[in-house]
Design an enzyme around this catalytic site. Structure first.
Site, mmCIF file in Angstrom:
data_model
loop_
_atom_site.group_PDB
_atom_site.id
_atom_site.type_symbol
_atom_site.label_atom_id
_atom_site.label_comp_id
_atom_site.label_asym_id
_atom_site.label_seq_id
_atom_site.Cartn_x
_atom_site.Cartn_y
_atom_site.Cartn_z
ATOM 1 C CB CYS A 1 -42.565 9.545 -41.869
ATOM 2 S SG CYS A 1 -42.079 10.875 -40.772
ATOM 3 C CB CYS B 1 -40.842 8.387 -38.926
ATOM 4 S SG CYS B 1 -42.339 9.375 -38.826
#
Length: 175
Positions: free
Chosen positions: A98, A101
């Site tokens: 991600c 993230c």
């Protein structure tokens, strides 16, 4: 009045072998890739060690050796939530693939340094702890839970990339 010529005439290229050979050895002396034997005997842990003011959680493992934010399992997180704490707990649900993230991880590291004695920040990999992430209703990544040490206060949940100042405001004002 006569118009001026705008034609550009570049200088002659210097491509003679003697010109190149006179410049090449000098250039190689300053190469970034030139290997020189190291005389230093410092280990990697000596170079990367960091002094911390407070101890990080005894459980879990670091995502990287020099990080303050630890990756914990679902069981370890549940023990932290149920246990007694004097500081807020921030849980980051993330995935290694991600992009947001990864950006959030950098911000959380800065917060971990800034709030080293005043907050506990941990991570949960949603790929490793799928059921726990589902039980915590993680739908988008990254998802943060801000849990107050005061059990009478509700947890605050955010989803997606949020600015570091918003995280500071939540920690300072709402927990």
């Amino acid at each position: 009045m006569q118009a001026a010529s705008l034609a550009f005439h570049p200088p002659a290229l210097r491509t003679s072998p003697s010109y190149l050979s006179s410049k090449l050895p000098h250039h190689l002396n300053y190469s970034l890739f030139k290997h020189a034997p190291s005389t230093s005997t410092l280990s990697l842990t000596q170079v990367l060690s960091r002094n911390t003011i407070c101890k990080p959680p005894a459980v879990g493992k670091y995502v990287r050796e020099d990080y303050l934010v630890k990756k914990l399992s679902a069981k370890e997180i549940q023990e932290l939530i149920k246990g007694e704490r004097n500081v807020p707990l921030i849980i980051d649900f993330y995935a290694t693939w991600c992009g947001p993230c990864i950006l959030m991880a950098q911000e959380l590291e800065m917060l971990a340094v800034e709030y080293e004695n005043n907050a506990l920040i941990v991570k949960v990999d949603t790929d490793d702890e799928y059921e726990f992430a589902r039980d915590m209703q993680v739908r988008g990544l990254p998802t943060l839970y801000f849990i107050s040490p005061d059990s009478s206060k509700d947890a605050i949940r955010t989803e997606g990339l949020i600015p570091i100042q918003m995280m500071r405001d939540i920690i300072d004002n709402d927990l």
